[in-house]
Design a protein around this motif. Structure first.
Motif, PDB file in Angstrom:
ATOM      1  N   THR A 432      45.918  17.885  39.423  1.00  0.00           N
ATOM      2  CA  THR A 432      44.897  17.744  40.450  1.00  0.00           C
ATOM      3  C   THR A 432      43.919  18.914  40.372  1.00  0.00           C
ATOM      4  OG1 THR A 432      46.238  18.930  42.088  1.00  0.00           O
ATOM      5  CG2 THR A 432      46.502  16.539  41.963  1.00  0.00           C
ATOM      6  N   ALA A 433      42.767  18.728  41.011  1.00  0.00           N
ATOM      7  CA  ALA A 433      41.732  19.763  40.952  1.00  0.00           C
ATOM      8  C   ALA A 433      42.179  21.050  41.629  1.00  0.00           C
ATOM      9  CB  ALA A 433      40.456  19.236  41.614  1.00  0.00           C
ATOM     10  N   GLU A 434      43.106  20.937  42.585  1.00  0.00           N
ATOM     11  CA  GLU A 434      43.547  22.120  43.339  1.00  0.00           C
ATOM     12  C   GLU A 434      44.630  22.917  42.620  1.00  0.00           C
ATOM     13  OE1 GLU A 434      43.662  19.035  44.501  1.00  0.00           O
ATOM     14  OE2 GLU A 434      41.856  18.990  45.759  1.00  0.00           O
ATOM     15  N   ASP A 435      45.206  22.376  41.554  1.00  0.00           N
ATOM     16  CA  ASP A 435      46.356  23.013  40.902  1.00  0.00           C
ATOM     17  C   ASP A 435      45.986  23.420  39.477  1.00  0.00           C
ATOM     18  OD1 ASP A 435      48.786  23.837  39.909  1.00  0.00           O
ATOM     19  OD2 ASP A 435      49.917  22.218  40.819  1.00  0.00           O
ATOM     20  N   PRO A 436      46.006  24.723  39.174  1.00  0.00           N
ATOM     21  CA  PRO A 436      45.635  25.163  37.822  1.00  0.00           C
ATOM     22  C   PRO A 436      46.740  24.960  36.792  1.00  0.00           C
ATOM     23  CG  PRO A 436      46.238  27.055  39.168  1.00  0.00           C
ATOM     24  CD  PRO A 436      46.288  25.852  40.073  1.00  0.00           C
ATOM     25  N   ARG A 437      47.945  24.554  37.229  1.00  0.00           N
ATOM     26  CA  ARG A 437      49.060  24.418  36.292  1.00  0.00           C
ATOM     27  C   ARG A 437      48.792  23.315  35.268  1.00  0.00           C
ATOM     28  NH1 ARG A 437      54.219  23.023  39.531  1.00  0.00           N
ATOM     29  NH2 ARG A 437      52.663  21.701  40.556  1.00  0.00           N
ATOM     30  N   SER A 438      49.351  23.518  34.084  1.00  0.00           N
ATOM     31  CA  SER A 438      49.303  22.497  33.050  1.00  0.00           C
ATOM     32  C   SER A 438      50.598  21.696  33.079  1.00  0.00           C
ATOM     33  CB  SER A 438      49.136  23.148  31.669  1.00  0.00           C
ATOM     34  OG  SER A 438      50.299  23.932  31.364  1.00  0.00           O
ATOM     35  N   LEU A 439      50.635  20.617  32.318  1.00  0.00           N
ATOM     36  CA  LEU A 439      51.857  19.831  32.210  1.00  0.00           C
ATOM     37  C   LEU A 439      52.982  20.677  31.616  1.00  0.00           C
ATOM     38  CD1 LEU A 439      53.259  17.087  32.506  1.00  0.00           C
ATOM     39  CD2 LEU A 439      52.382  16.479  30.230  1.00  0.00           C
ATOM     40  N   GLU A 440      52.622  21.570  30.711  1.00  0.00           N
ATOM     41  CA  GLU A 440      53.620  22.466  30.119  1.00  0.00           C
ATOM     42  C   GLU A 440      54.195  23.421  31.179  1.00  0.00           C
ATOM     43  OE1 GLU A 440      51.488  20.464  27.209  1.00  0.00           O
ATOM     44  OE2 GLU A 440      50.663  21.779  28.767  1.00  0.00           O
ATOM     45  N   ASP A 441      53.345  23.870  32.082  1.00  0.00           N
ATOM     46  CA  ASP A 441      53.831  24.728  33.172  1.00  0.00           C
ATOM     47  C   ASP A 441      54.829  23.974  34.049  1.00  0.00           C
ATOM     48  OD1 ASP A 441      52.229  26.856  32.365  1.00  0.00           O
ATOM     49  OD2 ASP A 441      50.542  26.217  33.611  1.00  0.00           O
ATOM     50  N   LEU A 442      54.513  22.734  34.343  1.00  0.00           N
ATOM     51  CA  LEU A 442      55.425  21.927  35.160  1.00  0.00           C
ATOM     52  C   LEU A 442      56.752  21.742  34.437  1.00  0.00           C
ATOM     53  CD1 LEU A 442      55.945  20.151  37.658  1.00  0.00           C
ATOM     54  CD2 LEU A 442      54.933  18.231  36.394  1.00  0.00           C
ATOM     55  N   ARG A 443      56.687  21.487  33.141  1.00  0.00           N
ATOM     56  CA  ARG A 443      57.914  21.362  32.339  1.00  0.00           C
ATOM     57  C   ARG A 443      58.755  22.630  32.420  1.00  0.00           C
ATOM     58  NH1 ARG A 443      56.590  22.020  26.318  1.00  0.00           N
ATOM     59  NH2 ARG A 443      56.324  24.103  27.211  1.00  0.00           N
ATOM     60  N   ASP A 444      58.117  23.786  32.250  1.00  0.00           N
ATOM     61  CA  ASP A 444      58.855  25.056  32.253  1.00  0.00           C
ATOM     62  C   ASP A 444      59.482  25.333  33.621  1.00  0.00           C
ATOM     63  OD1 ASP A 444      58.105  25.308  29.639  1.00  0.00           O
ATOM     64  OD2 ASP A 444      56.460  26.720  30.031  1.00  0.00           O
ATOM     65  N   GLU A 445      58.788  24.983  34.702  1.00  0.00           N
ATOM     66  CA  GLU A 445      59.360  25.162  36.037  1.00  0.00           C
ATOM     67  C   GLU A 445      60.583  24.265  36.216  1.00  0.00           C
ATOM     68  OE1 GLU A 445      56.476  24.617  39.103  1.00  0.00           O
ATOM     69  OE2 GLU A 445      55.068  26.062  38.233  1.00  0.00           O
ATOM     70  N   ALA A 446      60.493  23.045  35.703  1.00  0.00           N
ATOM     71  CA  ALA A 446      61.636  22.140  35.785  1.00  0.00           C
ATOM     72  C   ALA A 446      62.813  22.663  34.971  1.00  0.00           C
ATOM     73  CB  ALA A 446      61.228  20.743  35.306  1.00  0.00           C
ATOM     74  N   LEU A 447      62.536  23.281  33.818  1.00  0.00           N
ATOM     75  CA  LEU A 447      63.611  23.864  33.009  1.00  0.00           C
ATOM     76  C   LEU A 447      64.303  24.998  33.760  1.00  0.00           C
ATOM     77  CD1 LEU A 447      61.885  23.944  29.492  1.00  0.00           C
ATOM     78  CD2 LEU A 447      63.823  22.510  30.182  1.00  0.00           C
ATOM     79  N   GLU A 448      63.534  25.791  34.489  1.00  0.00           N
ATOM     80  CA  GLU A 448      64.136  26.862  35.288  1.00  0.00           C
ATOM     81  C   GLU A 448      65.045  26.287  36.370  1.00  0.00           C
ATOM     82  OE1 GLU A 448      61.224  29.467  36.891  1.00  0.00           O
ATOM     83  OE2 GLU A 448      60.357  30.006  34.935  1.00  0.00           O
ATOM     84  N   GLU A 449      64.624  25.190  36.978  1.00  0.00           N
ATOM     85  CA  GLU A 449      65.449  24.556  38.012  1.00  0.00           C
ATOM     86  C   GLU A 449      66.740  24.016  37.415  1.00  0.00           C
ATOM     87  OE1 GLU A 449      61.902  23.194  41.128  1.00  0.00           O
ATOM     88  OE2 GLU A 449      62.663  21.764  39.647  1.00  0.00           O
ATOM     89  N   VAL A 450      66.663  23.517  36.187  1.00  0.00           N
ATOM     90  CA  VAL A 450      67.875  23.052  35.506  1.00  0.00           C
ATOM     91  C   VAL A 450      68.845  24.216  35.329  1.00  0.00           C
ATOM     92  CG1 VAL A 450      68.792  22.206  33.307  1.00  0.00           C
ATOM     93  CG2 VAL A 450      66.793  21.101  34.327  1.00  0.00           C
ATOM     94  N   GLU A 451      68.336  25.370  34.922  1.00  0.00           N
ATOM     95  CA  GLU A 451      69.191  26.534  34.702  1.00  0.00           C
ATOM     96  C   GLU A 451      69.873  26.998  35.993  1.00  0.00           C
ATOM     97  OE1 GLU A 451      70.059  27.760  31.779  1.00  0.00           O
ATOM     98  OE2 GLU A 451      68.879  26.064  31.014  1.00  0.00           O
ATOM     99  N   HIS A 452      69.253  26.701  37.129  1.00  0.00           N
ATOM    100  CA  HIS A 452      69.842  27.063  38.413  1.00  0.00           C
ATOM    101  C   HIS A 452      70.756  25.967  38.956  1.00  0.00           C
ATOM    102  CE1 HIS A 452      66.654  30.137  38.366  1.00  0.00           C
ATOM    103  NE2 HIS A 452      67.424  30.806  39.204  1.00  0.00           N
ATOM    104  N   GLY A 453      71.021  24.954  38.144  1.00  0.00           N
ATOM    105  CA  GLY A 453      71.961  23.912  38.538  1.00  0.00           C
ATOM    106  C   GLY A 453      71.400  22.848  39.446  1.00  0.00           C
ATOM    107  N   LEU A 454      70.082  22.851  39.693  1.00  0.00           N
ATOM    108  CA  LEU A 454      69.510  21.825  40.554  1.00  0.00           C
ATOM    109  C   LEU A 454      69.611  20.466  39.866  1.00  0.00           C
ATOM    110  CD1 LEU A 454      66.352  23.682  41.903  1.00  0.00           C
ATOM    111  CD2 LEU A 454      68.545  23.325  43.028  1.00  0.00           C
ATOM    112  N   GLY A 455      69.972  19.492  40.621  1.00  0.00           N
ATOM    113  CA  GLY A 455      70.218  18.162  40.066  1.00  0.00           C
ATOM    114  C   GLY A 455      71.696  17.898  39.955  1.00  0.00           C
ATOM    115  N   ASP A 456      72.431  18.814  39.356  1.00  0.00           N
ATOM    116  CA  ASP A 456      73.885  18.658  39.250  1.00  0.00           C
ATOM    117  C   ASP A 456      74.544  18.705  40.628  1.00  0.00           C
ATOM    118  OD1 ASP A 456      73.934  18.485  36.448  1.00  0.00           O
ATOM    119  OD2 ASP A 456      73.718  20.650  36.302  1.00  0.00           O
ATOM    120  N   SER A 457      73.918  19.455  41.542  1.00  0.00           N
ATOM    121  CA  SER A 457      74.482  19.578  42.883  1.00  0.00           C
ATOM    122  C   SER A 457      74.097  18.404  43.769  1.00  0.00           C
ATOM    123  CB  SER A 457      74.003  20.879  43.526  1.00  0.00           C
ATOM    124  OG  SER A 457      72.584  20.920  43.580  1.00  0.00           O
ATOM    125  N   GLY A 458      73.401  17.415  43.210  1.00  0.00           N
ATOM    126  CA  GLY A 458      73.037  16.221  43.976  1.00  0.00           C
ATOM    127  C   GLY A 458      71.581  16.150  44.353  1.00  0.00           C
TER     128      GLY A 458
END
Length: 653
Positions: A432-458
């Motif tokens: 969106t115009a309000e968010d400077p993040r790229s798709l790669e940035d979103l991917r990397d943030e999701a990878l960090e959440e995986v490392e913290h166990g998010l998703g596995d905990s439900g």
């Protein structure tokens, strides 16, 4: 005989024998016109409405004691009377045809705008079209489709129109400079007026633009039937002529006033649509699920875009048009919106489904305005979001059911992920115009959440959820589909996990995040979807070709099992916690399944009648109690450490 007096009714015979009306005198029409000016109508509407009345004097008297008709958020003031059939046309944007509409965002650019409230803020609508031919063609198409799909001509030919039509004034403005046209439209009763016109041989475009703009031609058309009946007598008319005489007039509830509820701040066009919804989306003739969701979607967008006395608008006027699909892709880009369909899907999902209970209440207000459903469910809101998302797709595919129907079902299931409701309503989204993040940035943030166990905990994290929403869109739209409905009742080898479970399992793994990223990247470029490995590289077949992504491949790869190489640390523990929660769910299902076992085929529940061995039950309860105490100890330990950490932070502050 007075201005609009009645002759004696015809003798009883086969079918309804209508009263022999006379053409009103000009003085009676002028008197009614003077009274209508007091209702705040424009000159053109006053003219067409005053001449449309079969009994102008009667209608003028009723104006002083109009009847209140309550709808969601407003009150309509109506007068019941009879109108000449040559004065009313179908609703030019009849909601019954929602399921077949084309939308400009899908590339056709042929969307007819919805009527809006007139600037006068009275009981009058207005619509802007390019030229008279645009509306004329729309009216002709509506008549043809309505008479085919909801045929009423045979009944009306014998009994006339029994139930009154709800008639609303409409001013048509033309972009090409052609003079405005003043019409009376059937807000409720387009099928009936179309059947009447079919019997009389009327073209609705002729009613709108020829007779509508020429009082002399209008009165000539009405008077020719009056003279025919008077000259020949009822008994000497042919069956066809009798049918036309029965259709010459229609009972009508003319909307002559409007009053918004103090807290609703509602506009007239919204009140009219609410009335249509309460009449048709509920019985007697439902539009069908897909069309109902389309109609409710527009009502929801109205609510989200309309500020109230206590809340600002949830979406802007331009966002409303983008979500509704009524602007072209070029115009959407000019407004600063993304060209990518997954970004639009994510924006709609967040606006309609995210934001927790606050958003849910606003969306429910829109649903209730059409259905009077007191407690809309989350599934209702999901279905509405999906219909908005699919509008340009349906247009591009000419609404091909074999393409649209399975994709609608998949997205409706996938977007029932509870994580979506937790998406912040005011945080920017990637793309969106309000968010400077790229798709790669979103991917990397999701990878960090995986490392913290998010998703596995439900529960997936915010970045994982956003990526899941966007990937699910392209997985559903792909051909072949890379995400399909669960299979029940098969051989036992099928994966019957629900789509939220499958998507969650996928986004809980590093490989799954890379896969979702690749899906969105390829989807935005219009490329096929291919499988990737743990490093995000394409998986090649023995022949060296990329392996196309399929539903079975996704389900096999992300089957929810723990990864063997993760044996210690928080990641390993979060995987085991997922096993715990899954096992508890399996226990609940097993208990429910045992409860359903009948005493005999078709009989009552065996355990509810006879119970179960108390020793076995006590043994199991003891084991469950020990598990319960263990879990409680874990929670207490977590809270103790959390409080200790908070105290240390305060001491060092």
């Amino acid at each position: 005989m007075t201005d609009e007096s009645v002759g004696h009714p015809f003798d009883t015979g086969e079918g309804w024998q209508p009263t022999q009306w006379t053409l009103p005198r000009g003085a009676a029409v002028d008197n009614l016109a003077s009274s209508l000016f007091g209702q705040g109508f424009t000159d053109g509407i006053v003219r067409v409405l005053s001449r449309a009345a079969v009994r102008p004097d009667e209608m003028r008297r009723k104006l002083t004691e109009s009847v209140e008709l309550r709808v969601q958020g407003a009150t309509l003031l109506i007068v019941e009377t009879r109108l000449w059939s040559a004065s009313v046309v179908p609703h030019p944007a009849n909601p019954r045809e929602y399921g077949r509409r084309t939308y400009a965002l899908g590339g056709t650019g042929t969307t007819l705008p919805e009527p809006r409230s007139a600037p006068s803020k009275g009981a009058e609508l207005e619509i802007h079209v390019e030229d008279p031919s645009a509306l004329a063609q729309r009216l002709e198409d509506a008549k043809g489709r309505l008479t085919k799909e909801n045929p009423l001509s045979e009944d009306i030919a014998v009994e006339g129109v029994l139930q009154p039509l709800t008639v609303v004034p409409l001013t048509v403005n033309h972009h090409n400079g052609h003079p405005a046209a003043s019409l009376l439209i059937a807000a409720d009763g387009s099928s009936r007026i179309s059947a009447v016109h079919d019997l009389l041989g009327y073209s609705p475009s002729k009613v709108a633009y020829e007779w509508g703009g020429d009082d002399r031609k209008f009165r000539q058309e009405v008077n020719r039937w009056i003279r025919l009946v008077r000259k020949q007598g009822w008994e000497n008319l042919s069956e066809e002529e009798q049918a036309k005489a029965r259709a010459l007039t229609i009972p009508a509830r003319v909307v002559v006033g409007f009053r918004s509820d103090a807290r609703a701040n509602q506009l007239f066009h919204t009140a009219v649509r609410n009335f249509i919804g309460l009449t048709h989306i509920r019985p007697p003739k439902p539009y069908g699920p897909a069309v109902e969701n389309e109609a409710k979607a527009d009502a929801v967008l109205d609510v989200l875009a309309q500020p109230t006395t206590t809340r600002p608008a949830r979406i802007s006027a331009s966002e409303k048009q983008w979500f509704a699909g009524v602007i072209t892709e070029h115009d959407a880009l000019a407004e600063g919106f993304s060209r990518h369909r997954d970004v639009r899907a994510a924006e709609i999902v967040r606006a309609v489904l995210g934001g927790g209970i606050g958003t849910a209440r606003r969306v429910n207000d829109g649903i209730r305005s059409l259905t009077a459903k007191q407690r809309p469910k989350r599934e209702d809101r999901v279905d509405i979001a999906v219909e908005l998302i699919l509008r340009p797709v349906r247009t591009e595919k000419s609404d091909a059911l074999q393409f649209v129907r399975p994709r609608r079902a998949v997205l409706q299931r996938a977007y029932r992920m509870p994580e979506i409701e937790a998406l912040p309503s005011d945080s920017p989204l990637e793309g969106t115009a309000e968010d400077p993040r790229s798709l790669e940035d979103l991917r990397d943030e999701a990878l960090e959440e995986v490392e913290h166990g998010l998703g596995d905990s439900g529960r997936l994290g915010i970045a994982q959820t956003e990526l899941a929403v966007k990937a699910a869109y392209y997985m559903a739209i792909a051909e072949p589909m890379a995400l399909q409905r669960e299979v029940f009742g098969g051989s036992g080898d099928e994966d019957d996990r629900t789509l939220p479970v499958v998507v969650r399992a996928m986004l809980s793994r590093r490989r799954g995040v890379f896969q979702a990223y690749e899906i969105v990247r390829a989807g935005r470029l219009g490329q096929k979807l291919y499988e990737v490995d743990e490093a995000g590289m394409l998986v090649l077949t023995v022949g060296g070709e990329a392996r196309e992504l399929t539903d079975s491949l996704v389900r096999h790869t992300y089957n929810g099992e723990a990864l063997a190489e993760v044996a210690s640390g928080f990641k390993a523990a979060s995987l085991r916690w997922a096993d715990v929660t899954t096992t508890v769910e399996a226990l609940k299902k097993a208990v429910a399944s045992m409860t359903r076992v009948p005493i005999h085929a078709g009989g009552a529940s065996l355990v509810e009648r006879d119970g179960w061995d108390s020793a076995q039950v006590s043994s199991l309860r003891q084991r469950l109690d020990r598990i319960d105490r263990t879990l409680a100890n874990w929670a207490d330990r977590y809270d103790d450490l959390d409080e200790s950490g908070a105290r240390e932070s305060e001491e060092h502050a």
